[in-house]
Scaffold this motif. Structure first.
Motif, PDB file in Angstrom:
ATOM      1  N   LYS A   1       0.846  -1.204   0.000  1.00  0.00           N
ATOM      2  CA  LYS A   1       0.000   0.000   0.000  1.00  0.00           C
ATOM      3  C   LYS A   1       0.879   1.251   0.000  1.00  0.00           C
ATOM      4  O   LYS A   1       0.645   2.190  -0.761  1.00  0.00           O
ATOM      5  N   ALA A   2       1.905   1.258   0.829  1.00  0.00           N
ATOM      6  CA  ALA A   2       2.816   2.402   0.900  1.00  0.00           C
ATOM      7  C   ALA A   2       3.534   2.608  -0.429  1.00  0.00           C
ATOM      8  O   ALA A   2       3.684   3.738  -0.902  1.00  0.00           O
ATOM      9  N   ALA A   3       3.978   1.519  -1.058  1.00  0.00           N
ATOM     10  CA  ALA A   3       4.678   1.620  -2.351  1.00  0.00           C
ATOM     11  C   ALA A   3       3.735   2.120  -3.438  1.00  0.00           C
ATOM     12  O   ALA A   3       4.135   2.933  -4.281  1.00  0.00           O
ATOM     13  N   ARG A   4       2.485   1.661  -3.428  1.00  0.00           N
ATOM     14  CA  ARG A   4       1.507   2.160  -4.416  1.00  0.00           C
ATOM     15  C   ARG A   4       1.285   3.651  -4.236  1.00  0.00           C
ATOM     16  O   ARG A   4       1.214   4.402  -5.209  1.00  0.00           O
ATOM     17  N   GLN A   5       1.167   4.103  -2.983  1.00  0.00           N
ATOM     18  CA  GLN A   5       0.972   5.531  -2.720  1.00  0.00           C
ATOM     19  C   GLN A   5       2.178   6.341  -3.192  1.00  0.00           C
ATOM     20  O   GLN A   5       2.025   7.418  -3.763  1.00  0.00           O
ATOM     21  N   ALA A   6       3.374   5.819  -2.981  1.00  0.00           N
ATOM     22  CA  ALA A   6       4.590   6.507  -3.435  1.00  0.00           C
ATOM     23  C   ALA A   6       4.613   6.588  -4.961  1.00  0.00           C
ATOM     24  O   ALA A   6       4.974   7.624  -5.532  1.00  0.00           O
ATOM     25  N   ASN A   7       4.213   5.516  -5.623  1.00  0.00           N
ATOM     26  CA  ASN A   7       4.162   5.535  -7.088  1.00  0.00           C
ATOM     27  C   ASN A   7       3.067   6.461  -7.597  1.00  0.00           C
ATOM     28  O   ASN A   7       3.237   7.104  -8.635  1.00  0.00           O
ATOM     29  N   ASP A   8       1.970   6.552  -6.866  1.00  0.00           N
ATOM     30  CA  ASP A   8       0.921   7.524  -7.227  1.00  0.00           C
ATOM     31  C   ASP A   8       1.463   8.944  -7.137  1.00  0.00           C
ATOM     32  O   ASP A   8       1.171   9.786  -7.983  1.00  0.00           O
ATOM     33  N   GLU A   9       2.275   9.202  -6.111  1.00  0.00           N
ATOM     34  CA  GLU A   9       2.893  10.526  -5.971  1.00  0.00           C
ATOM     35  C   GLU A   9       3.844  10.797  -7.138  1.00  0.00           C
ATOM     36  O   GLU A   9       3.858  11.898  -7.702  1.00  0.00           O
ATOM     37  N   LEU A  10       4.622   9.785  -7.514  1.00  0.00           N
ATOM     38  CA  LEU A  10       5.548   9.929  -8.638  1.00  0.00           C
ATOM     39  C   LEU A  10       4.800  10.283  -9.928  1.00  0.00           C
ATOM     40  O   LEU A  10       5.233  11.137 -10.689  1.00  0.00           O
ATOM     41  N   LEU A  11       3.669   9.634 -10.151  1.00  0.00           N
ATOM     42  CA  LEU A  11       2.927   9.813 -11.399  1.00  0.00           C
ATOM     43  C   LEU A  11       1.810  10.852 -11.293  1.00  0.00           C
ATOM     44  O   LEU A  11       1.032  11.022 -12.237  1.00  0.00           O
ATOM     45  N   ALA A  12       1.757  11.566 -10.183  1.00  0.00           N
ATOM     46  CA  ALA A  12       0.687  12.550  -9.956  1.00  0.00           C
ATOM     47  C   ALA A  12       0.548  13.581 -11.079  1.00  0.00           C
ATOM     48  O   ALA A  12      -0.582  13.981 -11.385  1.00  0.00           O
ATOM     49  N   PRO A  13       1.642  14.017 -11.729  1.00  0.00           N
ATOM     50  CA  PRO A  13       1.475  14.998 -12.802  1.00  0.00           C
ATOM     51  C   PRO A  13       0.751  14.458 -14.042  1.00  0.00           C
ATOM     52  O   PRO A  13       0.363  15.232 -14.914  1.00  0.00           O
ATOM     53  N   LEU A  14       0.571  13.140 -14.123  1.00  0.00           N
ATOM     54  CA  LEU A  14      -0.041  12.530 -15.299  1.00  0.00           C
ATOM     55  C   LEU A  14      -1.520  12.226 -15.071  1.00  0.00           C
ATOM     56  O   LEU A  14      -1.909  11.835 -13.971  1.00  0.00           O
ATOM     57  N   SER A  15      -2.314  12.351 -16.123  1.00  0.00           N
ATOM     58  CA  SER A  15      -3.721  11.951 -16.062  1.00  0.00           C
ATOM     59  C   SER A  15      -3.785  10.419 -16.053  1.00  0.00           C
ATOM     60  O   SER A  15      -2.786   9.735 -16.320  1.00  0.00           O
ATOM     61  N   ALA A  16      -4.954   9.868 -15.789  1.00  0.00           N
ATOM     62  CA  ALA A  16      -5.122   8.408 -15.787  1.00  0.00           C
ATOM     63  C   ALA A  16      -4.754   7.830 -17.154  1.00  0.00           C
ATOM     64  O   ALA A  16      -4.081   6.793 -17.240  1.00  0.00           O
ATOM     65  N   ALA A  17      -5.179   8.478 -18.218  1.00  0.00           N
ATOM     66  CA  ALA A  17      -4.865   7.995 -19.568  1.00  0.00           C
ATOM     67  C   ALA A  17      -3.366   8.080 -19.837  1.00  0.00           C
ATOM     68  O   ALA A  17      -2.779   7.159 -20.432  1.00  0.00           O
ATOM     69  N   GLU A  18      -2.734   9.155 -19.399  1.00  0.00           N
ATOM     70  CA  GLU A  18      -1.285   9.296 -19.580  1.00  0.00           C
ATOM     71  C   GLU A  18      -0.525   8.244 -18.778  1.00  0.00           C
ATOM     72  O   GLU A  18       0.482   7.709 -19.242  1.00  0.00           O
ATOM     73  N   ARG A  19      -1.013   7.935 -17.575  1.00  0.00           N
ATOM     74  CA  ARG A  19      -0.372   6.902 -16.751  1.00  0.00           C
ATOM     75  C   ARG A  19      -0.422   5.559 -17.471  1.00  0.00           C
ATOM     76  O   ARG A  19       0.567   4.836 -17.518  1.00  0.00           O
ATOM     77  N   ALA A  20      -1.588   5.223 -18.011  1.00  0.00           N
ATOM     78  CA  ALA A  20      -1.735   3.947 -18.715  1.00  0.00           C
ATOM     79  C   ALA A  20      -0.802   3.902 -19.927  1.00  0.00           C
ATOM     80  O   ALA A  20      -0.125   2.895 -20.170  1.00  0.00           O
ATOM     81  N   GLN A  21      -0.750   4.980 -20.679  1.00  0.00           N
ATOM     82  CA  GLN A  21       0.123   5.041 -21.841  1.00  0.00           C
ATOM     83  C   GLN A  21       1.591   4.955 -21.420  1.00  0.00           C
ATOM     84  O   GLN A  21       2.380   4.217 -22.018  1.00  0.00           O
ATOM     85  N   PHE A  22       1.955   5.694 -20.381  1.00  0.00           N
ATOM     86  CA  PHE A  22       3.325   5.697 -19.875  1.00  0.00           C
ATOM     87  C   PHE A  22       3.738   4.292 -19.442  1.00  0.00           C
ATOM     88  O   PHE A  22       4.833   3.830 -19.779  1.00  0.00           O
ATOM     89  N   MET A  23       2.884   3.611 -18.703  1.00  0.00           N
ATOM     90  CA  MET A  23       3.198   2.252 -18.257  1.00  0.00           C
ATOM     91  C   MET A  23       3.379   1.318 -19.446  1.00  0.00           C
ATOM     92  O   MET A  23       4.300   0.498 -19.463  1.00  0.00           O
ATOM     93  N   GLY A  24       2.530   1.437 -20.434  1.00  0.00           N
ATOM     94  CA  GLY A  24       2.668   0.612 -21.631  1.00  0.00           C
ATOM     95  C   GLY A  24       3.981   0.861 -22.339  1.00  0.00           C
ATOM     96  O   GLY A  24       4.660  -0.077 -22.784  1.00  0.00           O
ATOM     97  N   LEU A  25       4.354   2.129 -22.442  1.00  0.00           N
ATOM     98  CA  LEU A  25       5.621   2.478 -23.086  1.00  0.00           C
ATOM     99  C   LEU A  25       6.811   1.976 -22.275  1.00  0.00           C
ATOM    100  O   LEU A  25       7.784   1.446 -22.837  1.00  0.00           O
ATOM    101  N   LEU A  26       6.762   2.126 -20.954  1.00  0.00           N
ATOM    102  CA  LEU A  26       7.851   1.623 -20.109  1.00  0.00           C
ATOM    103  C   LEU A  26       8.019   0.116 -20.258  1.00  0.00           C
ATOM    104  O   LEU A  26       9.145  -0.379 -20.331  1.00  0.00           O
ATOM    105  N   ILE A  27       6.919  -0.591 -20.307  1.00  0.00           N
ATOM    106  CA  ILE A  27       6.983  -2.053 -20.472  1.00  0.00           C
ATOM    107  C   ILE A  27       7.649  -2.387 -21.801  1.00  0.00           C
ATOM    108  O   ILE A  27       8.524  -3.258 -21.862  1.00  0.00           O
ATOM    109  N   ARG A  28       7.275  -1.682 -22.840  1.00  0.00           N
ATOM    110  CA  ARG A  28       7.854  -1.952 -24.167  1.00  0.00           C
ATOM    111  C   ARG A  28       9.347  -1.682 -24.211  1.00  0.00           C
ATOM    112  O   ARG A  28      10.106  -2.479 -24.764  1.00  0.00           O
TER     113      ARG A  28
END
Length: 145
Positions: free
Chosen positions: A112-139
């Motif tokens: 839970k703490a790690a998820r919250q920290a990652n939410d803070e890291l990605l806070a500048p991104l919208s939900a759609a941008e987060r999904a796209q960013f994660m997909g790109l990082l995986i690739r």
């Protein structure tokens, strides 16, 4: 001595990814420290939960950790009552590692703490941008598949 050409360096994706990764690690490390947990201890605890009962050697290979480093982490986790090392159920020559009830409870809080920290890291991104960013990082990370 001339300074490094920061605009050129800062335009490199590898530099930007490194900076983002460092910020992410710092945020997660701080969140885990609040639970009295270190990063590699959290990684090992999570892997034990996912793979248990897991042979100690297989665990080390699974998290890409040197065997002597893994032994130290497992010693810490066992001393804290978070994991058990017992004879493997199908091969008595091996140690099998599994979570204790306290280990499972702590892992839940750490996740839970790690998820919250990652939410803070990605806070500048919208939900759609987060999904796209994660997909790109995986690739680009080579972890696809």
């Amino acid at each position: 001595m001339a300074e490094a050409p920061l605009p050129a360096i800062r335009s490199l994706p590898s530099w930007l990814l490194g900076r983002a990764a460092a910020r992410g690690r710092a945020l997660v490390a701080e969140a885990l420290a609040a639970e009295d947990m270190k990063m590699w201890h959290h990684v090992v605890l999570s892997a034990v939960r996912d793979l248990a009962p897991v042979a100690q050697a297989d665990l080390g290979r699974g998290v890409h950790l040197d065997p002597k480093d893994l032994v130290g982490i497992l010693n810490d986790l066992q001393a804290a009552g978070l994991v058990l090392r017992e004879a493997h159920p199908t091969d008595r020559r091996k140690n099998a590692v599994s979570l204790t009830g306290e280990g499972a409870r702590l892992l839940k809080r750490c996740e839970k703490a790690a998820r919250q920290a990652n939410d803070e890291l990605l806070a500048p991104l919208s939900a759609a941008e987060r999904a796209q960013f994660m997909g790109l990082l995986i690739r680009i990370s080579g972890t696809e598949g």
